[in-house]
Design an enzyme around this catalytic site. Structure first.
Site, PDB file in Angstrom:
ATOM      1  N   GLU A 227       0.877  -1.166   0.000  1.00 20.45           N
ATOM      2  CA  GLU A 227       0.000   0.000   0.000  1.00 20.45           C
ATOM      3  C   GLU A 227       0.915   1.216   0.000  1.00 20.45           C
ATOM      4  O   GLU A 227       1.704   1.397   0.927  1.00 20.45           O
ATOM      5  CB  GLU A 227      -0.907   0.020   1.228  1.00 20.45           C
ATOM      6  N   CYS A 264      -3.636   7.422   5.389  1.00 18.99           N
ATOM      7  CA  CYS A 264      -3.530   7.140   3.956  1.00 18.99           C
ATOM      8  C   CYS A 264      -4.818   7.481   3.224  1.00 18.99           C
ATOM      9  O   CYS A 264      -4.817   7.611   1.998  1.00 18.99           O
ATOM     10  CB  CYS A 264      -3.158   5.679   3.732  1.00 18.99           C
TER      11      CYS A 264
END
Length: 478
Positions: A227, A264
């Site tokens: 990620e 994020c």
């Protein structure tokens, strides 16, 4: 006398030995390990939270909630292992009348990949760190975990790892099922080592891409589930702005500054038909201290770089009295974004966002079609019917892993339906998720067994389903 820390070679040798045992472990056994891990973390919570606060600047309330999330997800995986919904086996019995010709007996089972190296994240010292989602999903799959600690919270990592190792040992897990390593060089060496079968990573695009290149450049490439980065664009429709403008601005301000913008899923780009009106509705923007000085320096560098781009202006903002870091807002136009689409991918990790004004629906949809891989994309529209919102869903689905309606992307729930992923550069593997029970699929490999006698078949695909496995037999759920 102090016991010397194990070498990387010793850690990997122990993990490799555990992998052989884990391949034969049952889902119910692994569920017991995860439950014990969760109980031990809860018991050690006060000490761990105090250490986390000292190392990360995060407040006690945030850390308490994050630890609760961490133990919840471990227990959720344990529950799904017990009820059989996490692992599926398929059995097709021999059929001489199969339309394409006689079908042999063929059975598909899932097998753990082997040793998994997990790189912990900086911004979630519990939920995406030592005992986070990558770790518990890999253990649920039957894979030993070698955890590369993040340098932003080394003492917490060691203390958490000690709790995890003791809990797994007391629950009967084999030695080597979980280990901690530290240091840049050991992290790279572990990715290169032939005993490692897969890697999980949460971090920056540059760091993740470098490790991805190592993983796929090996003589035998391995899966790298990274990620990396996301600006999580928000598309405010004209009807949405007309009906809910003040509400949208308030929601944005809370989401953008939550955790000092160090999520994020922070909304980093907002497309709105009236940027001036958006700015007028802004409340005071307050952000707490950032995780550490290195991250704060990176934030200032990133926002300065974005401000220097052609056609981008800094918006004067009012920081609240309690703000440790001054939030940053910038503005530009959809015309400028379409001329330079790289603006859509310039992530500023911290309390910052780019406001983008659009002058027509065609411009708004053009930006949506120009966007590249993101974890999320949000539509802020009108509940009273919104044709523009309807037109946005499809193009947003092309580039985002999660499409959101009239809510905000921060706060990623852990559930069976959750998908936390997206096309590159959001992740390196857009078909997978790092949050939710589907995360276990990353660490499993299907194997089909054709025409084997019953005595040679794995338990998962025997005629009687073992506890913790659901079978689909001849196309029907058992």
């Amino acid at each position: 006398m102090t016991t010397p820390a194990p070498t990387l070679d010793g850690v990997l040798a122990s993990a490799e030995g555990a992998a052989r045992t884990l391949t034969l472990s049952s889902p119910v056994e692994r569920a017991g390990w995860l439950s014990a891990l969760a109980d031990a973390l809860d018991a050690a919570g006060p000490e761990l939270i105090a250490t986390a606060q000292a190392e990360t600047n995060l407040p006690t309330g945030r850390l308490t909630g994050e630890l609760a999330r961490t133990t919840f997800q471990a227990r959720l995986f344990a529950e799904r292992l017990r009820d059989g919904s996490l692992l599926e086996a398929r059995i097709d019995h021999a059929d001489p009348d199969w339309p394409m010709g006689p079908r042999p007996d063929i059975r598909r089972a899932l097998r753990p990949l082997g040793v998994v190296v997990v790189f912990a994240a900086s911004n979630f010292p519990f939920a995406f760190s030592v005992a986070g989602g990558d770790t518990v999903s890999a253990l649920a799959a039957g894979c030993p975990v070698v955890l590369k600690a993040h340098p932003g919270h080394p003492r917490l990592s060691r203390e958490t790892a000690a709790v995890v190792v003791a809990a797994l040992e007391s629950a009967g897990a084999p030695a080597g099922v979980f280990s901690l390593i530290e240091g840049f060089e050991d992290g790279i060496a572990a990715v290169r080592d032939p005993r490692v079968s897969a890697v999980g990573f949460t971090g920056s695009v540059s760091g993740g891409r470098a490790l991805f290149d190592v993983a796929v450049g090996r003589p035998v490439p391995i899966p790298f589930y990274g990620e990396l980065g996301s600006t999580n664009p928000v598309f405010v429709t004209p009807r949405g702005w007309q009906d809910r403008g003040a509400e949208i601005v308030e929601g944005f301000a809370g989401s953008m500054t939550l955790g000092s913008g160090q999520f994020c899923t922070k909304p980093g780009i907002v497309l709105v038909p009236d940027v001036d009106g958006f700015i007028e509705h802004l409340p005071e923007l307050t952000a707490g201290p950032m995780l550490n000085e290195r991250i704060q320096t990176g934030f200032l560098t990133a926002t300065g770089g974005l401000a220097d781009c052609d056609g981008v202006e800094t918006v004067p903002t009012v920081a609240g009295a309690d703000s440790a870091v001054a939030p940053v807002l910038l503005r530009t136009t959809a015309e400028r974004v379409l001329a330079d689409p790289e603006l859509l991918g310039m992530e500023c990790f911290g309390p910052a966002a780019l406001l983008v004004s659009y002058s027509s629906i065609e411009e708004l949809l053009a930006v949506a079609r120009t966007s590249h891989g993101q974890l999320t994309a949000t539509i802020q529209g009108s509940e009273a019917g919104d044709d523009v919102a309807a037109a946005l869903v499809e193009p947003l689905s092309d580039f985002a892993g999660r499409v959101i309606w009239n809510q905000w992307p921060t706060g990623v729930t852990v559930s069976d339906a959750q998908h936390h992923g997206g096309p590159y550069p959001a992740t390196t593997a857009p078909t997978t998720t790092s949050v939710g029970t589907a995360a276990v699929a990353r660490w499993l490999r299907p194997v089909a067994y054709q025409n084997l006698p019953a005595a040679l078949l794995p338990a998962a695909v025997g005629e009687t389903a073992p506890e913790g496995v659901r079978q689909v037999i001849d196309g029907r759920q058992s």
